[in-house]
Write a protein that holds these residues in place. Structure first.
Motif, PDB file in Angstrom:
ATOM      1  N   VAL A 106      76.764  79.674  65.496  1.00  0.00           N
ATOM      2  CA  VAL A 106      75.481  79.103  65.081  1.00  0.00           C
ATOM      3  C   VAL A 106      75.196  77.790  65.798  1.00  0.00           C
ATOM      4  CG1 VAL A 106      75.542  80.214  62.837  1.00  0.00           C
ATOM      5  CG2 VAL A 106      76.476  77.906  63.065  1.00  0.00           C
ATOM      6  N   GLY A 107      76.235  77.151  66.355  1.00  0.00           N
ATOM      7  CA  GLY A 107      76.035  75.905  67.085  1.00  0.00           C
ATOM      8  C   GLY A 107      75.475  74.823  66.193  1.00  0.00           C
ATOM      9  N   LYS A 108      74.399  74.212  66.658  1.00  0.00           N
ATOM     10  CA  LYS A 108      73.786  73.127  65.887  1.00  0.00           C
ATOM     11  C   LYS A 108      72.726  73.639  64.924  1.00  0.00           C
ATOM     12  CE  LYS A 108      74.532  69.689  69.538  1.00  0.00           C
ATOM     13  NZ  LYS A 108      73.877  68.708  70.450  1.00  0.00           N
ATOM     14  N   ASN A 109      72.518  74.951  64.902  1.00  0.00           N
ATOM     15  CA  ASN A 109      71.501  75.499  64.007  1.00  0.00           C
ATOM     16  C   ASN A 109      71.895  75.288  62.547  1.00  0.00           C
ATOM     17  OD1 ASN A 109      69.752  76.473  65.981  1.00  0.00           O
ATOM     18  ND2 ASN A 109      70.888  78.391  66.208  1.00  0.00           N
ATOM     19  N   PRO A 110      70.974  74.802  61.722  1.00  0.00           N
ATOM     20  CA  PRO A 110      71.281  74.603  60.307  1.00  0.00           C
ATOM     21  C   PRO A 110      71.419  75.937  59.572  1.00  0.00           C
ATOM     22  CG  PRO A 110      68.966  74.168  60.718  1.00  0.00           C
ATOM     23  CD  PRO A 110      69.611  74.384  62.062  1.00  0.00           C
ATOM     24  N   VAL A 111      72.198  75.924  58.501  1.00  0.00           N
ATOM     25  CA  VAL A 111      72.493  77.145  57.739  1.00  0.00           C
ATOM     26  C   VAL A 111      72.160  76.943  56.266  1.00  0.00           C
ATOM     27  CG1 VAL A 111      74.304  78.763  56.999  1.00  0.00           C
ATOM     28  CG2 VAL A 111      74.341  77.817  59.326  1.00  0.00           C
ATOM     29  N   ILE A 112      71.472  77.912  55.686  1.00  0.00           N
ATOM     30  CA  ILE A 112      71.318  77.997  54.226  1.00  0.00           C
ATOM     31  C   ILE A 112      72.181  79.157  53.765  1.00  0.00           C
ATOM     32  CG2 ILE A 112      69.750  78.474  52.304  1.00  0.00           C
ATOM     33  CD1 ILE A 112      67.486  77.270  53.936  1.00  0.00           C
ATOM     34  N   LEU A 113      73.044  78.911  52.816  1.00  0.00           N
ATOM     35  CA  LEU A 113      73.901  79.963  52.277  1.00  0.00           C
ATOM     36  C   LEU A 113      73.234  80.556  51.035  1.00  0.00           C
ATOM     37  CD1 LEU A 113      76.731  81.286  52.698  1.00  0.00           C
ATOM     38  CD2 LEU A 113      77.571  79.721  50.944  1.00  0.00           C
ATOM     39  N   VAL A 114      73.057  81.875  51.037  1.00  0.00           N
ATOM     40  CA  VAL A 114      72.420  82.559  49.908  1.00  0.00           C
ATOM     41  C   VAL A 114      73.472  83.393  49.184  1.00  0.00           C
ATOM     42  CG1 VAL A 114      70.657  84.217  49.207  1.00  0.00           C
ATOM     43  CG2 VAL A 114      70.216  82.659  51.118  1.00  0.00           C
ATOM     44  N   GLY A 115      73.723  83.043  47.938  1.00  0.00           N
ATOM     45  CA  GLY A 115      74.665  83.806  47.113  1.00  0.00           C
ATOM     46  C   GLY A 115      73.904  84.876  46.348  1.00  0.00           C
ATOM     47  N   ASN A 116      73.975  86.128  46.825  1.00  0.00           N
ATOM     48  CA  ASN A 116      73.276  87.227  46.163  1.00  0.00           C
ATOM     49  C   ASN A 116      74.146  87.825  45.061  1.00  0.00           C
ATOM     50  OD1 ASN A 116      71.222  89.092  45.673  1.00  0.00           O
ATOM     51  ND2 ASN A 116      72.038  90.561  47.155  1.00  0.00           N
ATOM     52  N   LYS A 117      73.510  88.572  44.170  1.00  0.00           N
ATOM     53  CA  LYS A 117      74.154  89.237  43.037  1.00  0.00           C
ATOM     54  C   LYS A 117      74.728  88.238  42.032  1.00  0.00           C
ATOM     55  CE  LYS A 117      75.407  93.074  46.110  1.00  0.00           C
ATOM     56  NZ  LYS A 117      76.459  93.992  46.575  1.00  0.00           N
ATOM     57  N   ALA A 118      74.074  87.072  41.956  1.00  0.00           N
ATOM     58  CA  ALA A 118      74.517  86.073  40.987  1.00  0.00           C
ATOM     59  C   ALA A 118      74.391  86.593  39.565  1.00  0.00           C
ATOM     60  CB  ALA A 118      73.698  84.791  41.153  1.00  0.00           C
ATOM     61  N   ASP A 119      73.561  87.604  39.363  1.00  0.00           N
ATOM     62  CA  ASP A 119      73.328  88.138  38.023  1.00  0.00           C
ATOM     63  C   ASP A 119      74.511  88.932  37.483  1.00  0.00           C
ATOM     64  OD1 ASP A 119      72.399  89.785  40.254  1.00  0.00           O
ATOM     65  OD2 ASP A 119      71.972  91.309  38.746  1.00  0.00           O
ATOM     66  N   VAL A 120      75.484  89.302  38.334  1.00  0.00           N
ATOM     67  CA  VAL A 120      76.613  90.095  37.837  1.00  0.00           C
ATOM     68  C   VAL A 120      77.762  89.224  37.338  1.00  0.00           C
ATOM     69  CG1 VAL A 120      76.021  91.952  39.412  1.00  0.00           C
ATOM     70  CG2 VAL A 120      77.855  90.371  40.027  1.00  0.00           C
ATOM     71  N   LEU A 121      77.717  87.915  37.590  1.00  0.00           N
ATOM     72  CA  LEU A 121      78.761  87.045  37.065  1.00  0.00           C
ATOM     73  C   LEU A 121      78.553  86.854  35.562  1.00  0.00           C
ATOM     74  CD1 LEU A 121      79.018  84.277  39.807  1.00  0.00           C
ATOM     75  CD2 LEU A 121      80.512  86.249  39.455  1.00  0.00           C
ATOM     76  N   PRO A 122      79.634  86.576  34.828  1.00  0.00           N
ATOM     77  CA  PRO A 122      79.484  86.359  33.386  1.00  0.00           C
ATOM     78  C   PRO A 122      78.430  85.295  33.091  1.00  0.00           C
ATOM     79  CG  PRO A 122      81.802  86.472  33.981  1.00  0.00           C
ATOM     80  CD  PRO A 122      81.038  86.472  35.274  1.00  0.00           C
ATOM     81  N   LYS A 123      77.634  85.543  32.051  1.00  0.00           N
ATOM     82  CA  LYS A 123      76.519  84.648  31.737  1.00  0.00           C
ATOM     83  C   LYS A 123      76.994  83.243  31.357  1.00  0.00           C
ATOM     84  CE  LYS A 123      73.444  88.404  30.316  1.00  0.00           C
ATOM     85  NZ  LYS A 123      72.654  88.998  29.214  1.00  0.00           N
ATOM     86  N   SER A 124      78.258  83.106  30.980  1.00  0.00           N
ATOM     87  CA  SER A 124      78.770  81.800  30.579  1.00  0.00           C
ATOM     88  C   SER A 124      78.995  80.860  31.759  1.00  0.00           C
ATOM     89  CB  SER A 124      80.095  81.972  29.829  1.00  0.00           C
ATOM     90  OG  SER A 124      81.056  82.619  30.658  1.00  0.00           O
ATOM     91  N   VAL A 125      78.990  81.391  32.977  1.00  0.00           N
ATOM     92  CA  VAL A 125      79.253  80.573  34.160  1.00  0.00           C
ATOM     93  C   VAL A 125      77.980  79.828  34.561  1.00  0.00           C
ATOM     94  CG1 VAL A 125      80.118  80.560  36.515  1.00  0.00           C
ATOM     95  CG2 VAL A 125      80.944  82.277  34.907  1.00  0.00           C
ATOM     96  N   LYS A 126      78.082  78.521  34.705  1.00  0.00           N
ATOM     97  CA  LYS A 126      76.933  77.693  35.042  1.00  0.00           C
ATOM     98  C   LYS A 126      76.588  77.817  36.537  1.00  0.00           C
ATOM     99  CE  LYS A 126      76.754  75.999  30.870  1.00  0.00           C
ATOM    100  NZ  LYS A 126      75.679  76.419  29.949  1.00  0.00           N
TER     101      LYS A 126
END
Length: 376
Positions: A105-125
């Motif tokens: 990626v070199g100097k290109n900025p990166v946004i990290l997207v965490g998909n499927k966040a809905d499958v983690l236990p609801k208690s996790v903030k």
């Protein structure tokens, strides 16, 4: 003597992406079902299945890359001035990280997207998940500007992602990258349908930039979001499952953690797909984060080898009985957890182990087993 006339069929090419039309491999570029090919009129041009679905239904599907294609794609990303959106599967972070991405990626900025966040236990903030993902990304050599949590399937978080992209792209193109099975195409489809005016553009004309290795989604200022093909990560459990059992590695409902009180010398079989041995450290509780439907069986470690041999494809499914002969042998990995950690079976889930314990994990040959800092 009669002279035989040889007939050579001319190859056909998709007018949408340029791939050579073929009717044998649904996962490869240029695939078109033979029945659909017979109905298309050659004089009007032929679309492969991928381009046909994109053109008529706004559905984007991955074309898997070879290793050479993968290197070519990464080199392209490094040569452009762009914002990189790296989509990963929160449920399978280790199996969805693109090897070596940080070097390209070199100097290109990166946004990290965490998909499927809905499958983690609801208690996790969410804030805790974002901090953990940021830390894990930095260990991989990436330094994201930000982490955005989404559920492409349910649609939440996509507006936040688009707002972050608008904020950070600063007149540049946006390249969306990810491995197969992370839900990248679902996310792209969601973006297409959610963006004002885009739907009419896509459905009334040939989608611009639909080449073999990328799809371009136009933005208001003349730039575009570039969707790249899903990169095959060879260590994912999904490659060893039949279509019927893929749901076990792609949960769609929040995971319900299961606690197992184990003594030393006890084993957990995760169906027939993986195995967890508790070696030493005294009696402890171990928390399993797996698909709610995955069968888990507890037994003594001293009996485990014989039990697996007798019950694979029977009590321990998947694999199914007709798949046992081709299923790879399980490979053993041993770890000492100095702190609370996750023992991860790539693509299947993880078991959280207490500090100062000795454990072993088994997975099919080719699937990675790693120890990482605990997510939860």
């Amino acid at each position: 003597m009669t002279e035989e006339k040889q007939v050579t069929e001319e190859p056909l090419y998709c007018i949408g992406c340029g791939a050579q039309i073929q009717t044998t491999d649904p996962k490869a570029a240029g695939y078109t079902p033979a029945s659909a090919l017979a109905k298309q009129k050659e004089g009007e041009g032929i679309y492969c299945q991928r381009c046909f679905r994109l053109r008529h239904y706004n559905e984007v599907s991955d074309v898997q890359l070879t290793d050479d294609d993968f290197l070519r794609l990464l080199n392209q990303i490094g040569q452009v001035d762009a914002l990189i959106v790296n989509v990963i599967d929160i449920f399978d972070f280790n199996g969805s990280v693109i090897p070596g991405l940080h070097r390209f990626v070199g100097k290109n900025p990166v946004i990290l997207v965490g998909n499927k966040a809905d499958v983690l236990p609801k208690s996790v903030k969410p804030a805790k998940i974002k901090r953990w993902l940021m830390h894990q990304a930095k260990e991989q050599g990436l330094k994201p500007l930000d982490v955005v949590l989404v559920s492409a399937e349910k649609g939440w978080g996509v507006e936040d992602l688009m707002a972050e992209i608008d904020k950070e792209r600063k007149g540049r193109d946006v390249y969306v990258v990810g491995t197969t099975n992370v839900g990248k195409s679902t996310l792209i489809n969601r973006i297409i349908s959610d963006q004002t005016g885009m739907q009419d553009l896509i459905t009334t004309s040939r989608f611009p930039g639909t080449t073999l290795d990328r799809i371009e989604i136009p933005l208001d200022d003349g730039h575009q979001i570039v969707d790249t093909p899903g990169i095959v990560h060879r260590e994912q459990m999904a490659h060893y499952l039949s279509a019927k059992d893929l749901k076990l590695v792609t949960p769609t409902k929040p995971i319900k953690p299961k606690v197992y009180q184990l003594n030393e010398g006890q084993t957990l079989f995760l169906a027939g797909l993986a195995r967890f041995d508790y070696l030493s450290g005294g009696r402890h509780g171990f928390v399993a984060y797996l698909d709610n439907q995955l069968f888990v069986h507890r037994t003594k470690t001293s009996n485990a080898d014989d039990f697996y041999r007798r019950q694979l494809g029977k009590l321990l499914q998947p694999p199914r009985p007709n798949e046992v002969a081709d299923f790879p042998p399980l490979v053993r990995y041993e770890f000492h957890a100095h702190e609370k950690s996750d023992l991860v079976f790539s693509g299947l889930g993880w078991i959280t182990v207490p500090a100062n314990t000795q454990v072993a994990g088994y997975a099919p040959e080719g699937v990675s087993v790693v120890l990482r800092s605990a997510l939860i």
